[in-house]
Design an enzyme around this catalytic site. Structure first.
Site: not given
Ligand code: GLN
Length: 194
Positions: A47-49, A79, A108, A136-137, A177, A179
Site C-alpha cells: 500500500g503506502e507505508s 512492499c 523506498r 509496484i513502486r 506483492h 498477494e
Molecule cells: N512506495 C510505496 C511506499 O512507500 C510502497 C508501494 C507498494 O506497497 N506497492 O509505501
C-alpha cells in the site's frame, strides 16, 4: 484454531485475506489492539507505508504492534509492509517511522518512480524454485545485518542485484506483492513460522 491477522488500515488487505482463506486460514482484519492481541501471525500489506505509519499511530496500534513483534509474533510484510518492518529507511517522507523488526535499511521507491510496475522472475532461495514477483513502486533492501537471510534478489535499474525478500527470526519481508498472484509459497512460509 489458528488465526492470522491482516493489518487493515490501508492497502492490499482483501488480496492477502483471500490468499490466506484459500489456504484454509481463519483471517482477522486488524484495526484495534484487542484484535492484534488475538492473532497467531500478522500480515502487513502493500500500500503506502507513510499512510500505514500515520494510521498505526492514529489507531493507537503502533506501540502494541512493536511489543508483539518483540515477543516474536510471526509477521509477513509485502512492499509497504517491508518498509514498515525495516530498522532504517532511505527516502522516507519527513517524520516517517518504521517498526524496527528486521535489522535492515530499506530504500523506498528504489526501482524508480517511472518504473511503476513490473514482473520479474526470481529464484526463491529456500528451495531454489522460480517465482514471479510483481513489483509496484517497490523498495529494495539496501543493507542488512549478517543474521538477515536473503530469500530472493532482483536486478535494479543500476544493474546490481539487491535483496527483495528476506527473513529474520519470525519476520519475512518481500519487496514484491505475493498477494496479487496465485502463488501461495510466501504465505505458506509465514504459516510455517507459527
Ligand atoms: N512506495 C510505496 C511506499 O512507500 C510502497 C508501494 C507498494 O506497497 N506497492 O509505501
Amino acid at each position: 484454531m489458528t488465526q492470522v491477522g491482516v493489518l487493515a488500515l490501508q492497502g492490499d488487505v482483501r488480496e492477502h485475506a483471500a490468499i490466506l482463506e484459500g489456504l484454509g486460514i481463519d483471517v482477522v482484519k486488524v484495526r484495534r489492539a484487542a484484535e492484534l492481541e488475538a492473532v497467531d501471525a500478522l500480515v502487513i500489506p502493500g500500500g503506502e507505508s507513510s499512510t500505514i505509519d500515520k494510521l498505526l499511530r492514529a489507531f493507537d496500534l503502533r506501540e502494541p504492534l512493536i511489543a508483539r513483534l518483540e515477543q516474536g509474533l510471526p509477521v509477513l510484510g509485502s512492499c509497504a509492509g517491508m518498509i514498515m518492518l525495516a530498522r532504517d529507511l532511505i527516502d522516507g517522507i519527513e517524520g516517517q517511522q518504521t517498526l524496527n523488526a528486521i535489522p535492515m535499511t530499506v530504500r523506498r521507491n528504489a526501482f524508480g518512480r517511472q518504473v511503476d510496475s513490473s514482473e520479474v522472475e526470481l529464484i526463491w532461495e529456500p528451495d531454489g524454485s522460480r517465482m514471479h514477483g510483481t513489483f509496484i513502486r517497490a523498495p529494495w533492501v539496501e543493507s542488512h545485518d549478517s543474521d538477515v537471510e536473503v530469500l530472493a534478489t532482483a536486478t535494479g535499474p543500476d544493474g546490481d542485484r539487491h535483496p527483495v525478500a528476506v527473513r529474520h527470526g519470525q519476520a519475512i519481508a518481500t519487496a514484491f506483492h505475493p498477494e496479487i498472484s496465485a502463488d501461495t509459497r510466501v504465505h505458506e512460509a509465514l504459516l510455517a513460522l507459527i
